[in-house]
Scaffold this motif. Structure first.
Motif, PDB file in Angstrom:
ATOM      1  N   LYS A 143      41.439  51.236  68.695  1.00  0.00           N
ATOM      2  CA  LYS A 143      40.407  52.149  69.191  1.00  0.00           C
ATOM      3  C   LYS A 143      40.692  52.530  70.647  1.00  0.00           C
ATOM      4  CE  LYS A 143      36.720  49.820  68.549  1.00  0.00           C
ATOM      5  NZ  LYS A 143      35.348  49.340  68.454  1.00  0.00           N
ATOM      6  N   THR A 144      41.017  51.547  71.456  1.00  0.00           N
ATOM      7  CA  THR A 144      41.302  51.822  72.865  1.00  0.00           C
ATOM      8  C   THR A 144      42.564  52.655  73.015  1.00  0.00           C
ATOM      9  OG1 THR A 144      40.201  49.760  73.476  1.00  0.00           O
ATOM     10  CG2 THR A 144      41.668  50.750  75.120  1.00  0.00           C
ATOM     11  N   LEU A 145      43.573  52.358  72.200  1.00  0.00           N
ATOM     12  CA  LEU A 145      44.793  53.166  72.239  1.00  0.00           C
ATOM     13  C   LEU A 145      44.487  54.626  71.898  1.00  0.00           C
ATOM     14  CD1 LEU A 145      47.186  50.643  70.467  1.00  0.00           C
ATOM     15  CD2 LEU A 145      47.251  51.296  72.883  1.00  0.00           C
ATOM     16  N   CYS A 146      43.632  54.848  70.900  1.00  0.00           N
ATOM     17  CA  CYS A 146      43.244  56.213  70.540  1.00  0.00           C
ATOM     18  C   CYS A 146      42.490  56.881  71.685  1.00  0.00           C
ATOM     19  CB  CYS A 146      42.386  56.210  69.271  1.00  0.00           C
ATOM     20  SG  CYS A 146      43.289  55.809  67.761  1.00  0.00           S
ATOM     21  N   LEU A 147      41.586  56.133  72.341  1.00  0.00           N
ATOM     22  CA  LEU A 147      40.885  56.691  73.501  1.00  0.00           C
ATOM     23  C   LEU A 147      41.882  57.089  74.590  1.00  0.00           C
ATOM     24  CD1 LEU A 147      37.763  54.349  73.831  1.00  0.00           C
ATOM     25  CD2 LEU A 147      37.787  56.750  73.099  1.00  0.00           C
ATOM     26  N   GLY A 148      42.905  56.263  74.781  1.00  0.00           N
ATOM     27  CA  GLY A 148      43.929  56.589  75.775  1.00  0.00           C
ATOM     28  C   GLY A 148      44.622  57.904  75.467  1.00  0.00           C
ATOM     29  N   VAL A 149      45.002  58.094  74.205  1.00  0.00           N
ATOM     30  CA  VAL A 149      45.646  59.355  73.817  1.00  0.00           C
ATOM     31  C   VAL A 149      44.688  60.517  74.045  1.00  0.00           C
ATOM     32  CG1 VAL A 149      46.582  60.690  71.882  1.00  0.00           C
ATOM     33  CG2 VAL A 149      47.195  58.280  72.140  1.00  0.00           C
ATOM     34  N   THR A 174      37.820  49.053  79.746  1.00  0.00           N
ATOM     35  CA  THR A 174      38.946  48.278  79.221  1.00  0.00           C
ATOM     36  C   THR A 174      40.084  48.220  80.237  1.00  0.00           C
ATOM     37  OG1 THR A 174      38.367  48.856  76.950  1.00  0.00           O
ATOM     38  CG2 THR A 174      40.619  48.100  77.336  1.00  0.00           C
ATOM     39  N   LEU A 175      40.335  49.338  80.900  1.00  0.00           N
ATOM     40  CA  LEU A 175      41.431  49.394  81.874  1.00  0.00           C
ATOM     41  C   LEU A 175      41.187  48.507  83.088  1.00  0.00           C
ATOM     42  CD1 LEU A 175      42.199  53.228  81.841  1.00  0.00           C
ATOM     43  CD2 LEU A 175      43.536  51.401  80.754  1.00  0.00           C
ATOM     44  N   THR A 176      39.932  48.211  83.385  1.00  0.00           N
ATOM     45  CA  THR A 176      39.632  47.395  84.558  1.00  0.00           C
ATOM     46  C   THR A 176      39.633  45.895  84.255  1.00  0.00           C
ATOM     47  OG1 THR A 176      37.237  47.621  84.191  1.00  0.00           O
ATOM     48  CG2 THR A 176      38.300  49.215  85.691  1.00  0.00           C
ATOM     49  N   ARG A 177      39.785  45.514  82.998  1.00  0.00           N
ATOM     50  CA  ARG A 177      39.861  44.094  82.644  1.00  0.00           C
ATOM     51  C   ARG A 177      41.240  43.542  82.990  1.00  0.00           C
ATOM     52  NH1 ARG A 177      37.855  45.131  76.769  1.00  0.00           N
ATOM     53  NH2 ARG A 177      35.707  45.696  77.210  1.00  0.00           N
ATOM     54  N   THR A 178      41.278  42.236  83.223  1.00  0.00           N
ATOM     55  CA  THR A 178      42.562  41.568  83.439  1.00  0.00           C
ATOM     56  C   THR A 178      43.344  41.603  82.130  1.00  0.00           C
ATOM     57  OG1 THR A 178      41.581  40.118  85.083  1.00  0.00           O
ATOM     58  CG2 THR A 178      43.663  39.392  84.089  1.00  0.00           C
ATOM     59  N   PRO A 179      44.582  42.100  82.163  1.00  0.00           N
ATOM     60  CA  PRO A 179      45.347  42.193  80.910  1.00  0.00           C
ATOM     61  C   PRO A 179      45.738  40.811  80.383  1.00  0.00           C
ATOM     62  CG  PRO A 179      46.695  42.875  82.772  1.00  0.00           C
ATOM     63  CD  PRO A 179      45.319  42.629  83.304  1.00  0.00           C
TER      64      PRO A 179
END
Length: 180
Positions: free
Chosen positions: A5-11, A84-89
């Motif tokens: 889902k997050t990958l799709c949001l990124g695209v 999601t991008l602001t979380r620690t990977p």
């Protein structure tokens, strides 16, 4: 771990896209290094994103072709992506068939092992050449250029390591074959 889902949001943060176009980003595009998501996971993820109001579907006339569904990220979707991008990977994980085979490489016939390593070096050198050309000819975001450069550094380092150390593993395989 980043989900589909997050990958799709990124695209979709880069612009409207169909499910097919999203899939192409995972096959050939800048996201091909992060996921091998297929239609079986992309379309359910898009359905959940629609249900959650994180994307909307836009009808698109295909000029004589069947209509395709275009998806667009909503402000709520941009916020979810940002969160999601602001979380620690999570720590990186490297899964590699080659590394598994090389772990037991001393058990292989030396000539076969040497061919496997040589083929992989050639593959890495082709990837490096392709990335270098694409980097010069393709418009990328600053983040994509950065990640592409990081990928190039990794491929170069692995290819160089294999070139400089393959003889060690091949020699171990040769010794094992003489003992057996």
């Amino acid at each position: 771990m980043i989900d589909v889902k997050t990958l799709c949001l990124g695209v979709l943060s880069r612009g409207d896209a169909s499910g097919y176009e999203i899939r192409k980003e995972f096959e050939d595009g800048p996201l091909s290094h992060f996921s091998d998501a297929g239609f079986g996971s992309i379309y359910p993820a898009l359905r959940r994103l629609l249900d959650d109001g994180l994307i909307v579907m836009l009808p698109h006339n295909g000029d004589g072709r069947p209509d395709k569904k275009l998806y667009r990220i909503t402000p709520a979707g941009r916020h979810a992506l940002y969160q999601t991008l602001t979380r620690t990977p999570a720590p990186d994980k490297l899964r590699s068939d080659l590394m598994f085979i090389l772990s037991f490489g001393h058990l292989l016939p030396p000539r076969h092992l040497d061919r496997i390593i040589g083929d992989r070096i050639a593959d890495y050198r082709r990837i490096i050449a392709t990335l270098e050309v694409e980097g010069e000819t393709t418009l990328r975001t600053p983040g994509e250029r950065f990640v592409e450069g990081m990928g190039l550094a990794i491929y170069r380092a692995v290819a160089t390591y294999l070139e400089e150390h393959r003889h060690e593993l091949v020699a171990a395989a040769l010794m094992e074959s003489q003992v057996a």
